[in-house]
Design an enzyme around this catalytic site. Sequence first.
Site, PDB file in Angstrom:
ATOM      1  N   ASP A 167       0.858  -1.180   0.000  1.00 16.19           N
ATOM      2  CA  ASP A 167       0.000   0.000   0.000  1.00 16.19           C
ATOM      3  C   ASP A 167       0.902   1.241   0.000  1.00 16.19           C
ATOM      4  O   ASP A 167       1.774   1.367  -0.849  1.00 16.19           O
ATOM      5  CB  ASP A 167      -0.963  -0.065   1.198  1.00 16.19           C
ATOM      6  CG  ASP A 167      -1.983   1.055   1.239  1.00 16.19           C
ATOM      7  OD1 ASP A 167      -2.975   0.989   0.501  1.00 16.19           O
ATOM      8  OD2 ASP A 167      -1.768   2.012   2.006  1.00 16.19           O
ATOM      9  N   HIS A 217      -6.963  -6.398  -1.356  1.00 21.15           N
ATOM     10  CA  HIS A 217      -5.918  -5.384  -1.186  1.00 21.15           C
ATOM     11  C   HIS A 217      -4.905  -5.718  -0.101  1.00 21.15           C
ATOM     12  O   HIS A 217      -3.751  -5.322  -0.193  1.00 21.15           O
ATOM     13  CB  HIS A 217      -6.581  -4.042  -0.846  1.00 21.15           C
ATOM     14  CG  HIS A 217      -5.606  -2.933  -0.630  1.00 21.15           C
ATOM     15  ND1 HIS A 217      -4.817  -2.427  -1.643  1.00 21.15           N
ATOM     16  CD2 HIS A 217      -5.267  -2.239   0.491  1.00 21.15           C
ATOM     17  CE1 HIS A 217      -4.056  -1.453  -1.161  1.00 21.15           C
ATOM     18  NE2 HIS A 217      -4.299  -1.329   0.133  1.00 21.15           N
TER      19      HIS A 217
END
Length: 290
Positions: free
Chosen positions: A72, A267
């Site tokens: 991320d 994610h």
Amino acid sequence: MHGFPESWYSWRHQLTALADAGYHAVAPDQRGYGGTGGPEAVDQYSILHLAGDALGLIPALDAGTAVVVGHDWGSPVAWHCALLRPDLVRGVVGLSVPPYQRSDRPTLTALRDHLGDAHYMVYFQQHGIPEAELGRDLPTTFRLLLAGRSALGPSGLPLLPEGGGFLDLFKERPQLPAWITEEDIAFFAAEFRAGGFTRPLHWYRNLDRNWELTAPWHRARIEPPALLIAGEKDMVVSTPAAREGIDGLRSFVPALDEVLWLPDCGHWTQQERPDEVNRALVRFLQRLAD
């Protein structure tokens, strides 16, 4: 290097696996997070500060070089470490977020021109409002962010509904998926109970400053050997434009070893699929040693 809004804890599965494979693995709380904390001023969270923190750990740990791994927001930190100091970074791994070449226009200007003010990164430019939303009920916030279902709508883009907030992009599941527990949710919530979200959100408030500061590296290549790992269901890389960009990565990451796509993965890559990520990391490290 962890992402938003997380902590070192997101690497809990990798630390032991890498140590068992004979490597020295370190996962700090990054600037503004958890036990590290940080300054209050927005301009102290530029990408040069963040990459500088990571690079500074290398001599502090008595290591000549290191492989930098990020997920991320930690991925841009890792990619910039490799870009800025290839003499210190012998390899780089990005999870979820690929490297992007510096654009011809400031980041927020491009976002607003293309998508208006509804993009969540534009929403994060406001001071106080996103902090209040995310901090209102910490267990619910992390249950939605980490374990929620996408509520992106037909566009597939992270655009907030009119009058809505960031958490409206997610829907709570009736039960947690197998890869995360209530204890994990409680740990993340506790990490943010003291420090809050303001300093982590400052990372987003430097997007245009980062664009200005990185002008000397416009169109520069990332030279160290590299690996990208992404979930096939990750909204960050789900758009056709993102997939096209990944297909062309070798034009500015010439030593890209592999793009590893994890099927049925969202994610939170290293938490959702720890075994596959661990194997990929060890395989990459072994190839670097060959």
